[in-house]
Design a protein around this motif. Sequence first.
Motif, PDB file in Angstrom:
ATOM      1  N   GLU A  15       1.249   4.213  -2.769  1.00 57.43           N
ATOM      2  CA  GLU A  15       1.276   5.631  -2.417  1.00 57.43           C
ATOM      3  C   GLU A  15       2.552   6.310  -2.924  1.00 57.43           C
ATOM      4  N   ARG A  22      -6.867  12.208  -2.281  1.00 56.19           N
ATOM      5  CA  ARG A  22      -6.181  12.769  -1.112  1.00 56.19           C
ATOM      6  C   ARG A  22      -5.007  13.658  -1.519  1.00 56.19           C
ATOM      7  N   LEU A  23      -4.438  13.398  -2.680  1.00 57.83           N
ATOM      8  CA  LEU A  23      -3.294  14.191  -3.128  1.00 57.83           C
ATOM      9  C   LEU A  23      -3.727  15.441  -3.893  1.00 57.83           C
ATOM     10  N   LEU A  45      -7.835   5.004   9.599  1.00 58.30           N
ATOM     11  CA  LEU A  45      -7.923   3.676   8.987  1.00 58.30           C
ATOM     12  C   LEU A  45      -7.024   2.670   9.712  1.00 58.30           C
ATOM     13  N   SER A  78       0.843  -1.206   0.000  1.00 53.55           N
ATOM     14  CA  SER A  78       0.000   0.000   0.000  1.00 53.55           C
ATOM     15  C   SER A  78       0.869   1.243   0.000  1.00 53.55           C
ATOM     16  N   ALA A  79       2.035   1.153   0.630  1.00 50.69           N
ATOM     17  CA  ALA A  79       2.958   2.297   0.620  1.00 50.69           C
ATOM     18  C   ALA A  79       3.656   2.396  -0.729  1.00 50.69           C
ATOM     19  N   GLU A 116       6.295  10.710  10.302  1.00 47.78           N
ATOM     20  CA  GLU A 116       5.335  11.247   9.335  1.00 47.78           C
ATOM     21  C   GLU A 116       3.891  10.913   9.736  1.00 47.78           C
ATOM     22  N   SER A 119      -2.079  11.258   3.381  1.00 54.46           N
ATOM     23  CA  SER A 119      -1.578   9.903   3.174  1.00 54.46           C
ATOM     24  C   SER A 119      -2.643   8.864   3.520  1.00 54.46           C
ATOM     25  N   TRP A 120      -2.946   8.000   2.554  1.00 51.58           N
ATOM     26  CA  TRP A 120      -3.865   6.894   2.827  1.00 51.58           C
ATOM     27  C   TRP A 120      -3.176   5.861   3.707  1.00 51.58           C
ATOM     28  N   PHE A 121      -1.924   5.558   3.402  1.00 48.86           N
ATOM     29  CA  PHE A 121      -1.185   4.523   4.125  1.00 48.86           C
ATOM     30  C   PHE A 121      -1.029   4.859   5.607  1.00 48.86           C
ATOM     31  N   LEU A 122      -0.852   6.143   5.915  1.00 54.53           N
ATOM     32  CA  LEU A 122      -0.593   6.534   7.297  1.00 54.53           C
ATOM     33  C   LEU A 122      -1.812   7.128   8.000  1.00 54.53           C
ATOM     34  N   ASP A 123      -2.973   7.156   7.346  1.00 51.54           N
ATOM     35  CA  ASP A 123      -4.168   7.739   7.959  1.00 51.54           C
ATOM     36  C   ASP A 123      -4.594   6.884   9.155  1.00 51.54           C
ATOM     37  N   GLU A 162      -8.708   6.659  -4.125  1.00 51.91           N
ATOM     38  CA  GLU A 162      -8.537   7.289  -2.806  1.00 51.91           C
ATOM     39  C   GLU A 162      -7.199   8.039  -2.734  1.00 51.91           C
ATOM     40  N   ASN A 163      -6.154   7.431  -3.273  1.00 55.17           N
ATOM     41  CA  ASN A 163      -4.839   8.071  -3.310  1.00 55.17           C
ATOM     42  C   ASN A 163      -4.876   9.369  -4.120  1.00 55.17           C
ATOM     43  N   PHE A 166       8.773  10.792   3.683  1.00 56.71           N
ATOM     44  CA  PHE A 166       9.210   9.396   3.722  1.00 56.71           C
ATOM     45  C   PHE A 166       9.214   8.752   2.339  1.00 56.71           C
TER      46      PHE A 166
END
Lengths: 371, 371
Positions: A73, A104-105, B233, A69-70, B73, B226-230, A100-101, A228
């Motif tokens: 992203e 959000r961006l 979720l 998932s990262a 982050e 960030s979706w990954f760090l939200d 979704e990505n 990151f």
Amino acid sequence: MQSFNPPVRTLMGPGPSDVHPRILSAMARPTIGHLDPVFVGLMDEIKEGLKTIFKTENELTMPVSAPGSAGMEACFANLVEPGDKVIVCINGVFGMRMKENVTRLGGEAIIVEDSWGEAVSADKLEETLKNNPDVVIVAFVHAETSTGAQSDAKALCKIAHQYDCITIVDTVTSLAGTELRVDEWGIDAIYSGTQKCLSAMPGISPISFSERAIKKLSTRKTSVSSWFLDLNLVMRYWSKGAKRTYHHTAPVNTLYGLHESLVMILEEGVENSWARHQRNHELLRDGLEAMGINFLVNKKNRLPQLNSVFIPEGVDDAQVRSTLLNDYNLEIGAGLGVYAGKVWRIGLMGYTSRKENIVLCLSALKEILGK
Amino acid sequence: MQSFNPPVRTLMGPGPSDVHPRILSAMARPTIGHLDPVFVGLMDEIKEGLKTIFKTENELTMPVSAPGSAGMEACFANLVEPGDKVIVCINGVFGMRMKENVTRLGGEAIIVEDSWGEAVSADKLEETLKNNPDVVIVAFVHAETSTGAQSDAKALCKIAHQYDCITIVDTVTSLAGTELRVDEWGIDAIYSGTQKCLSAMPGISPISFSERAIKKLSTRKTSVSSWFLDLNLVMRYWSKGAKRTYHHTAPVNTLYGLHESLVMILEEGVENSWARHQRNHELLRDGLEAMGINFLVNKKNRLPQLNSVFIPEGVDDAQVRSTLLNDYNLEIGAGLGVYAGKVWRIGLMGYTSRKENIVLCLSALKEILGK
């Protein structure tokens, strides 16, 4: 709290797949410093190994130090700028996550929608591109882990390039399990996972960026919102020799594991790995069909490494999966989204893709279903 | 490409530290599915173990599936909204990185600056808060890995709360190595690493959020970029029982390693771990001072687990470090930023913090320096 000793499972879900003992034992080797010259040599070898299995010459090829998932992203955060129009093809869960990505961006997502279980439609993509001449990126999933459908990445990339778009492609489940050619197909940004057909532990995400993608990244007007995942910085950490610059601390032991899995794939040959996945899929398919169990995805678009099949009528989904897990130590996957409770996802990925597992799965299902 | 067999080093740099064999062997246990009920039980135990060593009751306590920089982050991306004014205290590399996070997220960073090697000044923080009544967050590094200086986190948090600010604290190098009390000190968002005083492999980042921090997160006007760090979720993925929702695939084997390191810290007792780090620091310090080697940080603010010492005049920095590495398999760290080429950073973290390593380091340095 006491030391944890996991049960020994056979992992035939949608991932993680069984991790080969060689890879597990590689991970247990002594940790060394991430700036140690010996470790830097390991990083160089990992880059080369990934280039080979991605079939690319892209210099920017490396694993992101975090799960798939990262990796997804990393591709979107580096390539999508606020206001960018991005076509996202959705035919399952992971296409939705791409959208979704983008949102959000600050990008604008334009959706090409296909039914779950079907491939992405090249015609719909072309029509959407015609109607939206200012789109700059086309994103789609090569192998939809939520359904087991594979799309024609080569054809979709060709169309995208005809309309001067960069392509972002999710190959989390396809890499090393089914044909994939980054350079020949014109994939500009690709991400994958290690816990599927590479038979390695979950937790890192191989990516690769073409020159075209790097150009888009290097001409951004805004900085990447994530420090990151900013590849301007990360690629310097992974560059060779004196240009190497500290960014974060690499997951040393996890990279030992990835390295060993690359050694194993190169020993087998990546084409042979594709063929093994296909051969074993056919064995499983024949066995399941003989039991009257049907596939969700039509033959043409079916991923060999991830078999979504309809749960026979009257059968209790959760109870079967839990009996398989508790009595046979065998994990298969549940359906997702619209197919929750309706299909099982049976993975034959990486080290799991072996005859003994097919026999186990078919026999256990026969016993439980009373076939 | 062949299987990788690393040399066996003694890791006395700024991290990673030596990983205990119990932890290495835990990582090599068979991978199980991340949705397996047995694995979910492991996740719950990890949360409890982290709460104990952080000394917090925070329900949102868990490891982010990526290195410490991603833990940093995660804190900033969830708490900083565009336009937020954030005080960032800078006394080394990692304070600078905090500033970088704030800026990329659209926040406005107001800097409280102290010299590298010194602690963050409580007086300067208070003055800056007085002059900027609309600041909402105060961020600082508890243990600056670039210099070995520790700041008075308790005092800094107290001041921040007097001005109604939330606190974000970097404890990558302090957790389990020096006194740290999240609830008692009023730390609202904290992140750490596993590759320092926990003696575990690099790659994941324990974090914890107070109720106050969760309130800021849940009343955001914009979505987390960030979706990954939200954490809206991620925390559902780590929540107990039926509320658990799939987000990403956890790094299963890495979490085996973290679990084992928590078992070991709890066996020792976290206060005993702090005391061990202090005791061994004093032994190393006495030996270094007897050789005429001086410390960068004054006694009061010195981290026991990371010893920054001035390189004696006329000594070739790189050559000494490379002789230590090649002839003694001993890694020590180089200086960073303004102290590159001027100091060495000698770590005594986690499993590395043992008498035998102190003796080795002192003897090897004596031989090389001809003392």
